[in-house]
Every structure is written in C-alpha cells, then in structure tokens.
Design a protein around this motif. Structure first.
Motif, short mmCIF file in Angstrom:
data_model
loop_
_atom_site.label_atom_id
_atom_site.label_comp_id
_atom_site.label_asym_id
_atom_site.label_seq_id
_atom_site.Cartn_x
_atom_site.Cartn_y
_atom_site.Cartn_z
N ASN A 218 0.92 -1.30 0.00
CA ASN A 218 -0.07 -0.08 0.08
C ASN A 218 0.81 1.24 -0.11
N SER A 219 1.94 1.19 0.80
CA SER A 219 2.66 2.42 0.90
C SER A 219 3.56 2.65 -0.60
N LEU A 220 3.92 1.46 -1.05
CA LEU A 220 4.59 1.61 -2.34
C LEU A 220 3.68 2.25 -3.28
N GLU A 221 2.49 1.81 -3.58
CA GLU A 221 1.55 1.92 -4.55
C GLU A 221 1.15 3.59 -4.37
N VAL A 222 0.85 4.07 -3.08
CA VAL A 222 0.59 5.42 -2.92
C VAL A 222 1.60 6.16 -3.28
N ILE A 223 2.84 5.94 -3.09
CA ILE A 223 4.12 6.56 -3.39
C ILE A 223 4.38 6.81 -4.91
N GLU A 224 3.84 5.82 -5.44
CA GLU A 224 4.31 5.56 -6.90
C GLU A 224 3.13 6.44 -7.76
#
Length: 699
Positions: A218-224
């Motif tokens: 979730n963190s990676l997708e939001v940052i991406e």
C-alpha cells in the motif's frame, strides 16, 4: 505477491526472507521497516515511523491484550531492531483521550506514554506514538517520501490530493506532531471510511494494511502514484527551477575548489563548536543550486519538520563567482566573513522574534547547509554521519521543491511553526538524552603508515575516541583492509608516498573533501635500516632521510596551511624512536634520521605555538609484535648487533626496560592519544613509550 512493477520506488520484499519470519508479526514489522528505510526516496535516515499491533498475554492478569509495537524516539527504520522499539498497551494509550486537555497539554501527554508501557525493555516512545495508536489498523507506516511531501507542501495540497487519489486518500491540514494530530487522523478516518491512507499537509504520509506485506505494498503504491503524477508534471514544465542561471564548472574543477574552500568554511562554521564537513555535487544538487529559482526558494526554507530539524531553517548561499581564485585564503575569508556574520545575525533575530518564555537557549547560529552555485553543496555538523544525513535531507527538500513547483507552487512552514518544532522542549529533551561526546569527537586525524602496525593501532585508538581518521600508506591493499575494519562515516583512505609532496597534497585533499579539513597529523610512516657505517650506502641514507625527515617536513608544512585556514588549534605528532636519543651500534643512518625528526618537532613547536598548533614526539622502542619494521632485514640487523638470534629479540627487548614490559603498537597509540586529548597545553615534548630505558631519558 507483487502484481505490478514500480518505476519510482524499489520493491525489496523478499518472500523467501519473509517466510522465515512467518508467524512473528513483530519480526515482519521490523523487516518491513528495514526495507522501507533502505530506499531514500521513501524516507531518509531517522525519518518516518512504523508500527504493528499484536495480541499478547498481560503478565499481571493473564488476559489477552492488544499491544502496539512502534519505533522508539530517535531511531531509524532502516536499521531498526527489537531494541529500538517500544511496546505499549493500545487500550491504555487510547484512554489518554480522557485526560487530554488540548494543544497546551502536548508535552505532558508524552510523559504519560510511559504509563502505557507493556514491554519493560521498551525504547522511549516517540511523539508519533498516538498517531499510530489512535488508528485501528494492525500495520501502519508513517513515511516522508519526497513525492508525497511535494504534494503536501504544494500550495493547493488538498485539491491535488483529491486529483491524484480521488476519495481513496484523506487529507489533514498542517499541525505539529503530537496527541492532537492523532485525534485529527482518527477524525479523518471516521469521516472518510475506506480510505487507504492520509496525506499530512507539509509533513508526510500515513498508510496501513492488515498484514505487514499489505501495508508495504500500500505504501509503495501510494508513493508510486504521487511520483508518477509529479514526473508527468515535470515533463510538461520545460524548465525545472526556472532553468539554469549559471553554468556548472567541470567535476574536476568543482572538487578542487571544494577541497580548497572546505577548511575555510569549516573554520567559519566552527565559531561555536568544531564541525565536520561533507560535500555533494550530485546532479540533483547542481540542477537546483545553478537555477534561476534558487534565489527565491532557498530563503523560504524547508517544509517538512524532519528536514529543517537537520538542515536548519534555511541554507547560506555564497556570493562567490565560479571562477573565483581561492588560492589566497585571507582574501577569500574577507569575502566569506560578512556572509556568515549576516547569517548568524538573521538566525539570532529569528530566535528572538519567535522564542517563548519556555524556549531553550539559542543553539549554534551557524549554517548547516552552504551552497556555492556552480560548485556544489557543503554541510557541517557535529560528526560525519550527521553532516552527510543533513546533506541527504536537503536533497530530499530539493526534490520536494521541484515536485511542488511542478504541481503548482512550493510553500514552506511559517517561521513561528518552524521555530516551535526546532525549539520544542521535547526536541530539547531528545538532544539532552544523546550520549556524551567522546574526547576526539569533531576532530579529523590523518595518519601515515596506517596500513598496519603502529600506524593502524593509532588510527584505531583515535577512531575509538571519536575522531574521523584518514588512513595513508604506500600499500593500497593494506589500506583497503584497514579501512574495512572501521564503521561507516568514520574512516577514509588515500595512497600516499611521504617522499612526494604531490602525493601528500592529494592525501590532504582527500581529508578536506571527506571531512572538511584536518586537526591531527601523525607521522608514523617509516622504515628501519640497521647497518655499520661502512655498510650504510648513500641510497640507504637518502631513503631514511626522505621518508622520516623530508616526509615529516612536507607533512607538517602542508598540514599547517590547512590548520591556519581553519583558524582552529591542531596537533602534529612525530613517531620517532628511542634511537634518536641513544647512541647505539650499527645505527648511524636510522638514529640520525630519528634525531632529526625529534629536533624538527621542537623547532616546529617553537614556531607554531602562537597558532595553537602543538608539535610533540612519541618515542617507541622494542615494538616487535605487530610492527612492520621488524619484518626482514631490520630484525636480522638488530639481532646481529646484540649478538643474539632473531627469535630471541622479543625476550631481549622485553627484559631490558626498567618495567620489564613488552611494548605493543597499542601502547604507542595511547601515547599519541594522551598528547592530542589530554595534554592540550603540552608542545615541544617527547613521550618515551619504551617501558623505561634509562639511557633514553630526555633529562
């Protein structure tokens, strides 16, 4: 597992590694934290916070209770271990809502976190603890990605959040970290059920998940998503930061000018306390410092609290031309001094204008970040790690400014808000909890002959006592092995032939670029030739004179130039020998050279005293174990001189001193340490570290 590729962050989850931790939620939380902290685009050293919640058995009641495990105060998620986290009863933490009295009550609330402790081995809970505890999710990441802070620091942050994520993300206006911010996050979630995260204006990101892996993804997708949005905006903007105002010098010129300037900057930054330096001329740095927008953006300061706590409220931009001749330090100092005086004055005005009755005393008013357009960016702090991390955080700030400017317009925190965080009593308490600095903290030592033997022992001792060390030797393989024994941000090395002035200059250049200058020079490089007069060749004589005497002369000459630039006190230590004081057989070349080293030290002490540069000598004798000079002909020569075998030498030397002690390289290192850390009012002296040799007594 992974269902998509990431362009702007690095996917580091290793299912093989994670499977070995299956069933241990705390271990998985630590693993997640470490891989998040390994990507500086996600969060920098010491930045962000992570947590997980588990069901544990209450040791007092035997009942099952929820416990929150969270990074403790002052930790780093990239290197987080079980020792660095706090374990708290979640229910007790949430019950603090019943006693919270408002924004004026924030400091008291932090003290109450201690009453929520479940794990008695807990690290002190951080100010972010309620932000995690008041949210219901099992796994939570609070991160400071450049892309998210760019969104958070943009002028239209709320509407941009909506544009990127629609209704999937919440948004909370700027508020200082603390208990009330936790309440605001809780309220945001209640008003927006089903969201995957929350953007904190001018601060960072909160994301969560049911498992450690879900939270990570979730963190990676939001940052991406934020990163891709910004990347597209930058593509639409023809000139980042308004385009180039000046042209950067070539890399070799930048490095040369940085090395020349570093000691001067270090001296100016050390008007309060001595500082260690760091230099960066990365592509990101150069794009920003050469731009038309630098003049507008730099004074605004950084937006994220994690950034300006490490970089100060704003950088100092030098008004020096890229073609400036830096060879005359007095002339350059005349140009730099007014800029530093003005920076300190403005910082004092900022403090006086914003201080409150309870504010701690004003801290060091010198800049942390110094920008030289066309050349690069310097940072100065109490140690190398802090200076490097400050530089990395300002690079984060640059990325934030670029993203925010591409989106709409960059905004920074109001000065009063920034001050209230910088001089927060809780931040002051964190500073007071830091370990006491070691005796040689903030100092840089250059040691010749440091590839092994006495030189390496000296480097070890000085580093153990807090110094940064620059190891020099003619053998690069030995240097690499020696450097590998030190931790990160402690040591650097340079191949150096002390008979060559240019080689010595390159070693000092390395010290200046790596650490900002030099405070301690130890001439330990040497060799020994033991022959009768008739057998001593001109080549033998010249080699001894060049390495021991000429090398010492050139090392001292160049060191003093740097030390005078810094305007700080310094130490030059010559590792000579008992043989410079004692007339012995078959030793004319070596003994004469050692005597020359000793007298040169006295002459230098007399000359350099007014500059508070101390010059002293340590005389070893009989250092056989671990010493390089006992390898080969020297040992054979000394054994022949005393009429014994090489195998009998250690016992011979150990028995002949008054204390009947074996002398080790570490003993010589202790002598050096005494001179540079304890005997700071001693110069022109000789310390014999020989177990007591009556014929070598100085007086």
């Amino acid at each position: 597992m992974q269902t998509k590729a990431f362009k702007h962050v690095t996917y580091l989850w290793d299912e093989g590694k994670a499977s070995t931790l299956s069933g241990d939620e705390v271990a998985l939380f630590l693993y997640r934290s470490n891989i998040l902290g390994a990507d500086l685009r996600i969060t920098n050293y010491g930045g962000g916070n992570t947590s997980c919640k588990t069901i544990e058995t209450d040791p007092l009641t035997g009942e099952k209770v929820e416990v929150m495990w969270i990074k403790g105060s002052g930790g780093d998620i990239g290197t987080l271990t079980k020792k660095g986290i706090a374990g708290l009863y979640t229910e007790r933490l949430r019950n603090l809502k019943k006693v919270y009295q408002g924004l004026h009550d924030e400091d008291r609330m932090v003290g109450l976190f201690e009453h929520c402790i479940y794990d008695l081995d807990s690290k002190a809970p951080s100010i972010d603890t309620p932000l995690h505890g008041l949210l219901p999710f099992k796994h939570i990441d609070h991160l400071h990605p450049d892309a998210l802070i760019a969104v958070a620091a943009a002028k239209d942050s709320k509407s941009i959040t909506q544009e990127i994520w629609g209704d999937a993300m919440g948004w909370v206006p700027w508020q200082r970290p603390g208990f009330d911010l936790g309440l605001q996050l809780e309220k945001c979630l209640e008003e927006n059920p089903g969201i995957r995260g929350i953007v904190l204006e001018s601060h960072g990101l909160f994301t969560w998940g049911d498992t450690s892996y879900d939270c990570y993804i979730n963190s990676l997708e939001v940052i991406e998503m934020a990163s891709e949005y910004i990347a597209n905006k930058i593509k639409e903007n023809a000139s980042v930061f308004g385009g180039d105002k000046i042209t950067a010098e070539p890399p070799n010129v930048r490095m040369e000018k940085a090395a020349q300037l570093m000691p001067l900057l270090r001296g100016l930054c050390s008007s309060n306390k001595r500082m260690i330096g760091h230099f960066s001329d990365s592509e990101t740095v150069m794009e920003y410092i050469n731009s038309n927008d630098l003049e507008r953006l730099a004074p605004m300061g950084t937006s994220c609290p994690d950034h300006f706590l490490r970089t100060k409220i704003q950088p100092l931009v030098l008004n020096l031309d890229t073609k400036e001749d830096l060879s005359d330090p007095k002339e350059i100092l005349k140009k730099l001094q007014p800029a530093f005086d003005n920076y300190r004055k403005e910082y004092e005005e900022y403090y006086e204008k914003c201080k409150r009755d309870s504010s701690p005393p004003m801290r060091d008013p010198n800049p942390v970040i110094i920008i030289y357009p066309g050349i690069g960016m310097f940072s100065f702090a109490r140690n190398k790690q802090t200076a490097r991390v400050a530089s990395e955080f300002y690079v984060n700030a640059i990325n934030v400014m670029r993203g925010a400017e591409a989106i709409s317009e960059y905004t920074s925190l109001p000065r009063q808000e920034a001050f209230d965080i910088e001089y927060w009593l809780l931040e002051e308490a964190k500073l007071q909890r830091m370990p006491k600095e070691k005796p040689l903290s903030r100092k840089v030592a250059l040691i010749t002959g440091a590839g092994g033997g006495i030189g390496k022992a000296i480097a070890d001792k000085l580093a153990d006592e807090g110094a940064n060390v620059v190891l020099t030797d003619i053998d690069e393989d030995r240097l690499k092995e020696a450097e590998a024994t030190f931790g990160k941000d402690v040591a650097s090395y340079g191949v150096c032939d002390v008979t060559d002035a240019k080689s010595i200059a390159e070693a000092y250049r390395k010290a200046c670029l790596e650490f900002g200058g030099v405070d301690i020079v130890v001439h330990s490089a040497g060799l020994a030739i033991s022959k009768p007069l008739e057998a001593t060749s001109e080549k033998d004589w010249e080699l001894l004179q060049n390495v021991l005497v000429k090398g010492q002369f050139e090392l001292a000459k160049q060191a003093v130039t740097i030390m005078k630039k810094q305007g700080l006190d310094g130490d030059f230590i010559s590792i000579a020998s008992k043989n410079g004081l004692v007339a012995g057989p078959n030793n004319v070349g070596y003994g004469t050279a050692k005597a020359a080293q000793q007298h040169m030290a006295r002459l230098l002490a007399a000359e350099l005293g007014p500059n508070r540069i101390r010059v002293n000598v340590v005389n070893p004798d009989g250092v056989i174990v671990g010493s390089k000079i006992w390898e080969g002909e020297w040992a054979e020569g000394r054994a022949k001189a005393y009429g014994i075998s090489v195998e009998e030498l250690p016992a011979h030397y150990a028995k002949r001193n008054l204390l009947n002690e074996i002398i080790y390289p570490e003993d010589i290192a202790n002598g050096v340490f005494a001179l540079v850390a304890v005997l700071d009012k001693s110069t022109g002296n000789i310390i014999n570290v020989d177990g007591g040799m009556a014929n070598a007594f100085v007086r």
